[in-house]
Scaffold this motif. Structure first.
Motif, PDB file in Angstrom:
ATOM      1  N   ASN A  23       0.866  -1.187   0.000  1.00 33.92           N
ATOM      2  CA  ASN A  23       0.000   0.000   0.000  1.00 33.92           C
ATOM      3  C   ASN A  23       0.895   1.227   0.000  1.00 33.92           C
ATOM      4  N   ILE A  24       0.701   2.044  -1.009  1.00 34.39           N
ATOM      5  CA  ILE A  24       1.599   3.201  -1.159  1.00 34.39           C
ATOM      6  C   ILE A  24       0.793   4.493  -1.234  1.00 34.39           C
ATOM      7  N   LYS A  25       1.318   5.538  -0.581  1.00 36.52           N
ATOM      8  CA  LYS A  25       0.606   6.824  -0.574  1.00 36.52           C
ATOM      9  C   LYS A  25       0.805   7.525  -1.922  1.00 36.52           C
ATOM     10  N   PRO A  26      -0.159   8.385  -2.322  1.00 35.13           N
ATOM     11  CA  PRO A  26      -0.057   9.062  -3.627  1.00 35.13           C
ATOM     12  C   PRO A  26       1.257   9.818  -3.831  1.00 35.13           C
ATOM     13  N   THR A  27       1.726  10.543  -2.804  1.00 39.53           N
ATOM     14  CA  THR A  27       2.951  11.341  -2.970  1.00 39.53           C
ATOM     15  C   THR A  27       4.163  10.437  -3.213  1.00 39.53           C
ATOM     16  N   ARG A  28       4.232   9.356  -2.458  1.00 39.06           N
ATOM     17  CA  ARG A  28       5.365   8.432  -2.635  1.00 39.06           C
ATOM     18  C   ARG A  28       5.312   7.779  -4.009  1.00 39.06           C
ATOM     19  N   LEU A  29       4.105   7.463  -4.450  1.00 39.12           N
ATOM     20  CA  LEU A  29       3.960   6.848  -5.772  1.00 39.12           C
ATOM     21  C   LEU A  29       4.343   7.838  -6.880  1.00 39.12           C
ATOM     22  N   LEU A  30       3.985   9.098  -6.679  1.00 34.72           N
ATOM     23  CA  LEU A  30       4.358  10.140  -7.650  1.00 34.72           C
ATOM     24  C   LEU A  30       5.886  10.210  -7.782  1.00 34.72           C
ATOM     25  N   ASP A  51      -9.197  -0.676 -13.991  1.00 40.47           N
ATOM     26  CA  ASP A  51      -9.325  -1.574 -12.845  1.00 40.47           C
ATOM     27  C   ASP A  51      -8.019  -2.310 -12.524  1.00 40.47           C
ATOM     28  N   PHE A  52      -6.886  -1.621 -12.686  1.00 39.34           N
ATOM     29  CA  PHE A  52      -5.585  -2.193 -12.326  1.00 39.34           C
ATOM     30  C   PHE A  52      -5.217  -1.848 -10.872  1.00 39.34           C
ATOM     31  N   VAL A  53      -5.723  -0.703 -10.383  1.00 46.03           N
ATOM     32  CA  VAL A  53      -5.425  -0.268  -9.010  1.00 46.03           C
ATOM     33  C   VAL A  53      -6.719   0.194  -8.315  1.00 46.03           C
ATOM     34  N   THR A  54      -6.656   0.193  -6.988  1.00 44.04           N
ATOM     35  CA  THR A  54      -7.779   0.765  -6.224  1.00 44.04           C
ATOM     36  C   THR A  54      -7.212   1.757  -5.209  1.00 44.04           C
ATOM     37  N   ILE A  55      -8.054   2.688  -4.791  1.00 45.45           N
ATOM     38  CA  ILE A  55      -7.646   3.636  -3.751  1.00 45.45           C
ATOM     39  C   ILE A  55      -8.421   3.297  -2.479  1.00 45.45           C
ATOM     40  N   THR A  56      -7.686   3.167  -1.392  1.00 42.62           N
ATOM     41  CA  THR A  56      -8.337   2.912  -0.104  1.00 42.62           C
ATOM     42  C   THR A  56      -8.132   4.140   0.787  1.00 42.62           C
ATOM     43  N   THR A  57      -9.176   4.558   1.465  1.00 35.93           N
ATOM     44  CA  THR A  57      -9.058   5.702   2.385  1.00 35.93           C
ATOM     45  C   THR A  57      -9.206   5.189   3.822  1.00 35.93           C
ATOM     46  N   ASP A  58      -8.205   5.462   4.667  1.00 37.28           N
ATOM     47  CA  ASP A  58      -8.295   4.959   6.050  1.00 37.28           C
ATOM     48  C   ASP A  58      -9.075   5.939   6.934  1.00 37.28           C
ATOM     49  N   LYS A  59      -9.146   5.627   8.220  1.00 35.36           N
ATOM     50  CA  LYS A  59      -9.991   6.455   9.116  1.00 35.36           C
ATOM     51  C   LYS A  59      -9.446   7.875   9.291  1.00 35.36           C
ATOM     52  N   ASP A  60      -8.144   8.087   9.006  1.00 36.70           N
ATOM     53  CA  ASP A  60      -7.567   9.440   9.067  1.00 36.70           C
ATOM     54  C   ASP A  60      -7.657  10.172   7.724  1.00 36.70           C
ATOM     55  N   GLU A  61      -8.482   9.632   6.864  1.00 34.70           N
ATOM     56  CA  GLU A  61      -8.691  10.228   5.526  1.00 34.70           C
ATOM     57  C   GLU A  61      -7.435  10.143   4.641  1.00 34.70           C
ATOM     58  N   LYS A  63      -5.096   8.436   1.861  1.00 32.57           N
ATOM     59  CA  LYS A  63      -5.342   7.542   0.722  1.00 32.57           C
ATOM     60  C   LYS A  63      -4.118   6.690   0.438  1.00 32.57           C
ATOM     61  N   THR A  64      -4.357   5.427   0.079  1.00 37.33           N
ATOM     62  CA  THR A  64      -3.255   4.567  -0.383  1.00 37.33           C
ATOM     63  C   THR A  64      -3.704   3.799  -1.619  1.00 37.33           C
ATOM     64  N   PHE A  65      -2.730   3.519  -2.484  1.00 30.53           N
ATOM     65  CA  PHE A  65      -3.011   2.728  -3.685  1.00 30.53           C
ATOM     66  C   PHE A  65      -2.675   1.271  -3.428  1.00 30.53           C
ATOM     67  N   SER A  66      -3.476   0.375  -3.971  1.00 36.26           N
ATOM     68  CA  SER A  66      -3.116  -1.047  -3.935  1.00 36.26           C
ATOM     69  C   SER A  66      -3.498  -1.692  -5.271  1.00 36.26           C
ATOM     70  N   LEU A  67      -2.840  -2.824  -5.569  1.00 35.30           N
ATOM     71  CA  LEU A  67      -3.090  -3.497  -6.851  1.00 35.30           C
ATOM     72  C   LEU A  67      -4.337  -4.357  -6.781  1.00 35.30           C
ATOM     73  N   THR A  68      -5.061  -4.417  -7.883  1.00 35.17           N
ATOM     74  CA  THR A  68      -6.196  -5.341  -7.979  1.00 35.17           C
ATOM     75  C   THR A  68      -5.664  -6.660  -8.555  1.00 35.17           C
ATOM     76  N   LYS A  69      -6.545  -7.645  -8.648  1.00 40.71           N
ATOM     77  CA  LYS A  69      -6.169  -8.944  -9.245  1.00 40.71           C
ATOM     78  C   LYS A  69      -5.719  -8.722 -10.701  1.00 40.71           C
ATOM     79  N   LYS A  70      -6.447  -7.824 -11.387  1.00 45.15           N
ATOM     80  CA  LYS A  70      -6.125  -7.549 -12.793  1.00 45.15           C
ATOM     81  C   LYS A  70      -4.751  -6.879 -12.924  1.00 45.15           C
ATOM     82  N   GLY A  71      -4.450  -5.973 -11.979  1.00 44.02           N
ATOM     83  CA  GLY A  71      -3.146  -5.311 -11.986  1.00 44.02           C
ATOM     84  C   GLY A  71      -2.017  -6.300 -11.777  1.00 44.02           C
ATOM     85  N   ASN A  72      -2.238  -7.260 -10.863  1.00 43.78           N
ATOM     86  CA  ASN A  72      -1.230  -8.301 -10.616  1.00 43.78           C
ATOM     87  C   ASN A  72      -1.033  -9.177 -11.849  1.00 43.78           C
TER      88      ASN A  72
END
Lengths: 90, 220
Positions: A23-30, A51-61, A63-72
């Protein structure tokens, strides 16, 4: 001067960065993608649409990127896809 | 009896074999490239797949639906429509990388493809009104001049790195020659069958080159 990356190579590099860090944050991924913010946004939008990646938002708002099955699967079959695209000039 | 007379003497059988080979070839290409598209969501692969889907339908309509009474006189316009769209898709598959256009959810119904449909319908209507096939022939000649030029640039840019690009360029030249020959056979010789056999052979070689490339590259 380094050769300009093909579109497919940029997509591979972004997905690899996400896979390596799970799980990587947008800034680090940039930073990892080595793209301008505008180009980065274009690519991320495309990866979300495809549908290669999804964005997950945690309770502190945060965002992190993670790979989907299709991305893998894309990363696993990258050589085959690249070979086809290059040999057919697509 | 020479080979041309033998083929002309059994033309209905040869026509069916010819169409069956092309439809089967297109089906294999569509299935193989669809798998790659599902993995990659790559626009070029997507439109390349669509091109062979439309070519396959065109030959199926022209040579197999003709045996049914359902479609009657619309067989030829339908064949022309699918052939023209196949040409548009193939050219667009080569152009999409260079144009870098937006990715659409649907590859069969989006603003750009709608323009192709519109052009295809207009060309078919002209052919119906003027009782000719010249608009289909000319559209294919123009499209394959463009496709041949792009595939030549791709071949030159890649050098000896990607070996299939040379075959791709050769296939484009063959199909361009086939369309030019086809056009002149109808324009000057009223569809002389012995010359048309050469067009059929060129068509077959074109489809088989693509099948060879697709199978070779996706075999792993």
């Amino acid at each position: 001067m380094a050769k300009k990356r093909e579109r497919l190579e940029v997509i591979r590099d972004i997905l690899k960065s996400i896979r390596e860090r799970r799980n990587i944050k947008p800034t680090r991924l940039l930073y990892a993608s080595n793209l301008s913010p505008q180009m980065f946004k274009e690519y991320v939008d495309e990866l979300l649409v495809k549908d290669f990646v999804t964005i997950t938002t945690d309770k502190d708002e945060k965002k992190t990127f993670s790979l989907t099955k299709k991305g893998n699967e894309f990363l696993d079959q990258y050589k085959l896809i690249e070979n086809f695209v290059q040999n057919f000039g697509l | 009896m020479d080979i041309y007379s033998f083929i002309l003497g059994n033309k209905e059988t040869f026509k069916i074999i010819y169409a069956a080979i092309i439809v089967f070839t297109c089906l294999l290409i569509v299935l193989k490239t669809n798998k790659l598209f599902q993995l990659s969501s790559h626009s070029g692969i997507r439109y390349f797949r669509n091109a062979f889907l439309f070519y396959g339908i065109a030959f199926f309509v022209r040579y197999f639906l003709v045996f049914t009474d359902i479609f009657g006189s619309i067989i030829t316009p339908l064949f022309e429509f699918f052939i023209i769209m196949g040409g548009f898709f193939l050219t667009y598959s080569l152009l999409s990388k260079r144009l870098n256009l937006k990715f659409y959810y649907s590859s069969l119904l989006n603003p750009i493809i709608s323009i192709f449909y519109l052009f295809a319908i207009i060309l078919v209507l002209f052919d119906i009104i003027l009782k000719t096939s010249n608009f289909m022939f000319l559209s294919q000649i123009v499209l394959f001049v463009v496709s041949s030029s792009i595939s030549y640039i791709n071949y030159k840019e890649a050098g000896s790195k990607n070996k299939f690009l040379k075959f791709y360029f050769s296939a484009m030249i063959l199909i361009l020659l086939a369309w030019i020959l086809n056009f002149f056979v109808f324009l000057l010789f009223g569809g002389e069958r012995s010359i048309l056999i050469n067009v059929y052979i060129l068509n077959l070689v074109f489809f088989l080159i693509f099948l060879y490339g697709v199978i070779k590259i996706t075999k792993n």
